[in-house]
Design a protein around this motif. Structure first.
Motif, PDB file in Angstrom:
ATOM      1  N   VAL A 290      -4.218  41.526  14.654  1.00 28.43           N
ATOM      2  CA  VAL A 290      -4.916  42.813  14.725  1.00 28.43           C
ATOM      3  C   VAL A 290      -6.370  42.666  14.286  1.00 28.43           C
ATOM      4  O   VAL A 290      -7.263  43.281  14.862  1.00 28.43           O
ATOM      5  CB  VAL A 290      -4.187  43.874  13.868  1.00 28.43           C
ATOM      6  N   THR A 291      -6.634  41.826  13.288  1.00 29.04           N
ATOM      7  CA  THR A 291      -8.013  41.687  12.818  1.00 29.04           C
ATOM      8  C   THR A 291      -8.916  41.125  13.908  1.00 29.04           C
ATOM      9  O   THR A 291     -10.064  41.552  14.061  1.00 29.04           O
ATOM     10  CB  THR A 291      -8.101  40.801  11.561  1.00 29.04           C
ATOM     11  N   TYR A 292      -8.410  40.170  14.672  1.00 26.95           N
ATOM     12  CA  TYR A 292      -9.207  39.605  15.770  1.00 26.95           C
ATOM     13  C   TYR A 292      -9.347  40.609  16.902  1.00 26.95           C
ATOM     14  O   TYR A 292     -10.396  40.704  17.543  1.00 26.95           O
ATOM     15  CB  TYR A 292      -8.567  38.306  16.263  1.00 26.95           C
ATOM     16  N   GLU A 293      -8.283  41.355  17.136  1.00 29.23           N
ATOM     17  CA  GLU A 293      -8.336  42.379  18.182  1.00 29.23           C
ATOM     18  C   GLU A 293      -9.336  43.475  17.811  1.00 29.23           C
ATOM     19  O   GLU A 293     -10.057  43.999  18.673  1.00 29.23           O
ATOM     20  CB  GLU A 293      -6.949  42.968  18.407  1.00 29.23           C
ATOM     21  N   LEU A 294      -9.395  43.814  16.548  1.00 26.76           N
ATOM     22  CA  LEU A 294     -10.360  44.815  16.086  1.00 26.76           C
ATOM     23  C   LEU A 294     -11.797  44.352  16.332  1.00 26.76           C
ATOM     24  O   LEU A 294     -12.655  45.143  16.726  1.00 26.76           O
ATOM     25  CB  LEU A 294     -10.156  45.109  14.589  1.00 26.76           C
ATOM     26  N   THR A 295     -12.047  43.068  16.106  1.00 27.32           N
ATOM     27  CA  THR A 295     -13.387  42.535  16.361  1.00 27.32           C
ATOM     28  C   THR A 295     -13.762  42.701  17.828  1.00 27.32           C
ATOM     29  O   THR A 295     -14.840  43.208  18.160  1.00 27.32           O
ATOM     30  CB  THR A 295     -13.456  41.041  15.984  1.00 27.32           C
ATOM     31  N   SER A 296     -12.863  42.268  18.720  1.00 29.93           N
ATOM     32  CA  SER A 296     -13.135  42.360  20.161  1.00 29.93           C
ATOM     33  C   SER A 296     -13.276  43.810  20.607  1.00 29.93           C
ATOM     34  O   SER A 296     -14.142  44.141  21.423  1.00 29.93           O
ATOM     35  CB  SER A 296     -12.009  41.679  20.944  1.00 29.93           C
ATOM     36  N   TYR A 297     -12.429  44.661  20.066  1.00 24.02           N
ATOM     37  CA  TYR A 297     -12.468  46.083  20.415  1.00 24.02           C
ATOM     38  C   TYR A 297     -13.810  46.697  20.014  1.00 24.02           C
ATOM     39  O   TYR A 297     -14.445  47.409  20.791  1.00 24.02           O
ATOM     40  CB  TYR A 297     -11.322  46.809  19.718  1.00 24.02           C
ATOM     41  N   ALA A 298     -14.252  46.387  18.801  1.00 24.17           N
ATOM     42  CA  ALA A 298     -15.476  46.996  18.284  1.00 24.17           C
ATOM     43  C   ALA A 298     -16.700  46.593  19.102  1.00 24.17           C
ATOM     44  O   ALA A 298     -17.551  47.435  19.409  1.00 24.17           O
ATOM     45  CB  ALA A 298     -15.674  46.617  16.819  1.00 24.17           C
ATOM     46  N   VAL A 299     -16.780  45.318  19.473  1.00 15.56           N
ATOM     47  CA  VAL A 299     -17.997  44.878  20.172  1.00 15.56           C
ATOM     48  C   VAL A 299     -18.063  45.432  21.592  1.00 15.56           C
ATOM     49  O   VAL A 299     -19.132  45.410  22.216  1.00 15.56           O
ATOM     50  CB  VAL A 299     -18.102  43.334  20.207  1.00 15.56           C
ATOM     51  N   ARG A 300     -16.950  45.942  22.100  1.00  9.74           N
ATOM     52  CA  ARG A 300     -16.935  46.481  23.467  1.00  9.74           C
ATOM     53  C   ARG A 300     -16.956  48.007  23.504  1.00  9.74           C
ATOM     54  O   ARG A 300     -16.904  48.603  24.579  1.00  9.74           O
ATOM     55  CB  ARG A 300     -15.711  45.958  24.224  1.00  9.74           C
TER      56      ARG A 300
END
Length: 200
Positions: A105-115
């Motif tokens: 989830v932490t990595y997914e949050l990073t990708s989600y935020a930048v997009r």
């Protein structure tokens, strides 16, 4: 639900958000799905959080706390510098192995935020918090062991962030080879020990 404080409701909503994100993914973690998971009325969310962004920031802090606090506890124990470092790494890795989806989830949050327009800064803030955590680790180790670091702490904290973050991500994506992942983390421990020198 029984009358509880706003802080308790916030904590329950954050934990519910983590469960929803683990199960359905970050993009599908809507406010409605989170309050449903927490078994709360929709209005409670807006009472506890000013925005979904505030909740997401709290999710990042909470997941980081799940790993950082046990590691810090190990660093506060008596023992040699290596024993305390090994204990901290063991505490971190136990959580990763027991909760791999939470770390995904932490990595997914990073990708989600930048997009997401307007949320780009969240990814930067996320890693700033990781660097702050490793800075606290380095300061705690230095004060407890009476050492100083040969490499400036801002550089060393970034090295550790990159190492631990990278090894964790690799482990999550290569099928979970615990032995090799731990050996890689042990290399980081060895490097860190080499950077410590007694305070003169």
């Amino acid at each position: 639900m029984p009358r509880v404080s706003a802080d308790t409701r916030r904590d329950l909503l954050v934990e519910a958000a983590i469960r929803v994100m683990v199960r359905d993914g970050v993009a599908k973690a809507t406010v409605r799905s989170i309050v449903a998971e927490a078994e709360m009325p929709l209005g409670v969310f807006h009472y506890c959080f000013r925005s979904k962004e505030e909740l997401l920031n709290q999710v990042i802090e909470t997941i980081a706390g799940h790993t950082v606090e046990p590691a810090l506890d190990e660093l506060r124990r008596p023992g040699t510098l290596q024993e305390r470092l090994d204990g901290a790494v063991n505490a971190y890795w136990r959580h990763v192995v027991a909760n791999p989806d939470e770390h995904r989830v932490t990595y997914e949050l990073t990708s989600y935020a930048v997009r997401q327009a307007g949320l780009e800064h969240m990814a930067r803030t996320q890693y700033e918090k990781y660097i702050e955590s490793f800075t606290a680790v380095l300061d705690l180790l230095a004060s407890g062991a009476g050492v100083t670091w040969r490499v400036p702490v801002p550089v060393l904290s970034r090295y550790l962030t990159a190492m631990v973050d990278g090894v964790t991500l690799l482990w999550l994506n290569e099928g979970g080879d615990d032995r090799l992942a731990r050996q890689a983390l042990d290399c980081a421990v060895t490097y860190l020990l080499d950077q410590a020198e007694p305070v003169s």
